[in-house]
Design an enzyme around this catalytic site. Structure first.
Site, PDB file in Angstrom:
ATOM      1  N   HIS A  86       0.856  -1.196   0.000  1.00  0.00           N
ATOM      2  CA  HIS A  86       0.000   0.000   0.000  1.00  0.00           C
ATOM      3  C   HIS A  86       0.887   1.239   0.000  1.00  0.00           C
ATOM      4  O   HIS A  86       1.738   1.402   0.862  1.00  0.00           O
ATOM      5  CB  HIS A  86      -0.907   0.019   1.234  1.00  0.00           C
ATOM      6  N   TYR A 138      -9.429   5.497   7.299  1.00  0.00           N
ATOM      7  CA  TYR A 138      -9.636   5.841   8.714  1.00  0.00           C
ATOM      8  C   TYR A 138     -10.628   6.993   8.730  1.00  0.00           C
ATOM      9  O   TYR A 138     -10.357   8.036   8.128  1.00  0.00           O
ATOM     10  CB  TYR A 138      -8.338   6.322   9.361  1.00  0.00           C
ATOM     11  N   PRO A 173      -4.626   0.238  18.673  1.00  0.00           N
ATOM     12  CA  PRO A 173      -4.375  -0.257  17.317  1.00  0.00           C
ATOM     13  C   PRO A 173      -4.377   0.821  16.232  1.00  0.00           C
ATOM     14  O   PRO A 173      -3.957   0.540  15.102  1.00  0.00           O
ATOM     15  CB  PRO A 173      -5.525  -1.244  17.086  1.00  0.00           C
ATOM     16  N   LYS A 227       0.773  -0.162  15.193  1.00  0.00           N
ATOM     17  CA  LYS A 227       2.187  -0.176  15.576  1.00  0.00           C
ATOM     18  C   LYS A 227       2.609  -1.364  16.437  1.00  0.00           C
ATOM     19  O   LYS A 227       3.809  -1.624  16.584  1.00  0.00           O
ATOM     20  CB  LYS A 227       2.524   1.130  16.347  1.00  0.00           C
ATOM     21  N   TYR A 286       3.734   6.642  10.167  1.00  0.00           N
ATOM     22  CA  TYR A 286       2.900   5.526   9.730  1.00  0.00           C
ATOM     23  C   TYR A 286       3.745   4.434   9.059  1.00  0.00           C
ATOM     24  O   TYR A 286       3.551   3.245   9.309  1.00  0.00           O
ATOM     25  CB  TYR A 286       1.793   6.018   8.776  1.00  0.00           C
TER      26      TYR A 286
HETATM   27  C1  PHB Z   1      -6.194  -4.210  10.636  1.00  0.00           C
HETATM   28  O1  PHB Z   1      -6.199  -4.470   9.430  1.00  0.00           O
HETATM   29  O2  PHB Z   1      -6.559  -5.045  11.477  1.00  0.00           O
HETATM   30  C2  PHB Z   1      -5.752  -2.875  11.074  1.00  0.00           C
HETATM   31  C3  PHB Z   1      -5.204  -2.010  10.134  1.00  0.00           C
HETATM   32  C4  PHB Z   1      -4.797  -0.753  10.525  1.00  0.00           C
HETATM   33  C5  PHB Z   1      -4.934  -0.364  11.841  1.00  0.00           C
HETATM   34  C6  PHB Z   1      -5.457  -1.223  12.779  1.00  0.00           C
HETATM   35  C7  PHB Z   1      -5.889  -2.492  12.394  1.00  0.00           C
HETATM   36  O3  PHB Z   1      -4.542   0.875  12.199  1.00  0.00           O
END
Ligand code: PHB
Length: 351
Positions: A35, A162, A254, A258, A346
């Site tokens: 990505h 997000y 989450p 990280k 990130y």
């Molecule tokens: C996930 O795919 O489980 C996931 C991806 C990004 C995040 C948290 C969880 O920030």
């Protein structure tokens, strides 16, 4: 009490490189999804952070449970791992002859060690052996959790979304081109039985916005659970010959994914220290392990906390807080410097 933790699916390039170095990246290379950006959305507006354009690095989407499987397979080939040992106890960690006792299939056993790596998670025994008078704990508990849903449907977008929505945070993620992972922010008093799949899909459709909702395929959940969010660091990460790594020493919420990446950087610093010891006999690396690892840990703790407070609606949040959140999102959307700061964290700060 044992509580679930989210196993995210975003690997930093440094983590991928480390896995490659140790010969654990075979399936990851074949199946991981590269990505180059992520999308941030709020109140019907969305913008993209060009991770690769801003930092020269992508991230790799690959489920943490898949990675655990790969590592376990390699471990089973190379060593004779003992899984599901009972009554694990550490002894004499402040001496140079520490040992571990445990029982397996009802038989008591002892393992004599030079060093003990406590990589046994937040509920393991490792961290309980740092003496109370040297241990310092730093914690932030967030007033909400994430409800996660896994389903065999194609993702609604080819990059993660997000979203900060008046009804709360939502995240559209994925495990593969045919498997989606979604999350919605929920109150800590919510019960999973009150969230039939359709209710989760409806909530996602509202919070992710009409564009994503229009492309969102619904399907039965393969897995669905609620996990609380918290930040937690216990210092130091070493006492005598016990060295802690990963969740045994620190937890991040989450948001930003990280947790696993921090475990990987700990493992890198830890292996450096051990290699140095066995090559040169010097304990300098061992002595410096905690400070070296914690310097990076705190930066990821900071980023995860910042991204969490930017993207969630806090219960009882006042209008001022909300206005500041929206201003910050607008700033990130329009400032290359702002977007770069997000992107560099990130994709992962250097090990
Ligand atoms: C996930 O795919 O489980 C996931 C991806 C990004 C995040 C948290 C969880 O920030």
């Amino acid at each position: 009490m044992w509580r679930r933790r989210i196993r995210a699916g975003v690997l930093e390039q440094g983590t991928v490189d480390l896995l490659q170095q140790v010969g654990a990246a075979g399936r990851l290379r074949a199946e991981g999804l590269r990505h180059d950006g992520v999308v941030l959305a709020s109140d019907g507006e969305a913008f993209r952070i060009d991770l690769h354009g801003l930092t020269g690095k992508p991230v790799t989407v690959y489920g943490q449970t898949e990675l655990t499987r790969d590592l376990n397979e390699i471990l089973a080939e190379r060593d004779q791992p003992v899984f599901e040992a009972e009554d694990v106890q550490l002894h004499d960690i402040a001496t140079d002859r520490p040992f571990v006792t445990y029982s397996k299939d009802g038989v008591a056993r002892q393992l004599d060690c030079d060093f003990i790596a406590g990589c046994d998670g937040a509920h393991g025994v490792g961290h309980t052996h740092i003496p109370a008078d040297v241990r310092r704990v730093y914690e932030r508990v967030y007033p909400f959790g994430w409800l996660g849903l896994l389903a065999d449907v194609p993702p609604c977008n080819d990059e993660l979304i997000y979203s900060n929505h008046p009804r709360g945070f939502a995240l559209a993620s994925m495990r593969s081109p045919t498997r989606s992972r979604y999350y919605v922010q929920v109150g800590l008093d919510e019960r999973i039985q009150d969230w039939p799949d359709e209710r989760v899909w409806d909530e996602l459709a509202v919070r992710l916005g009409p564009k994503a909702a229009g492309r969102m395929a619904r399907g039965p959940s393969l897995e669905k659970s609620i996990a609380p969010l918290r930040s937690y660091v216990a210092e130091p990460m070493r006492h005598g010959r016990l060295l802690l790594a990963g969740d045994a020493a620190h937890i991040v919420p989450p948001t930003g994914a990280k947790g696993l990446n921090l475990a990987a950087s700990d493992a890198h610093y830890l292996s450096d220290a051990l290699i140095d010891f066995y090559r040169s006999g010097s304990t300098a690396g061992i002595d410096g392990y905690s400070a070296r690892a914690l310097a990076r840990v705190w930066k990821a703790v900071r980023f995860s906390w910042w991204f969490t407070q930017l993207m969630h609606r806090f219960p009882g949040e006042d209008a001022f807080t909300h206005k500041v959140q929206m201003a910050e999102l607008e700033y990130l959307a329009n400032s290359r410097a702002g977007a770069t700061a997000l992107a560099e964290n990130y994709v992962g700060l250097p090990f």
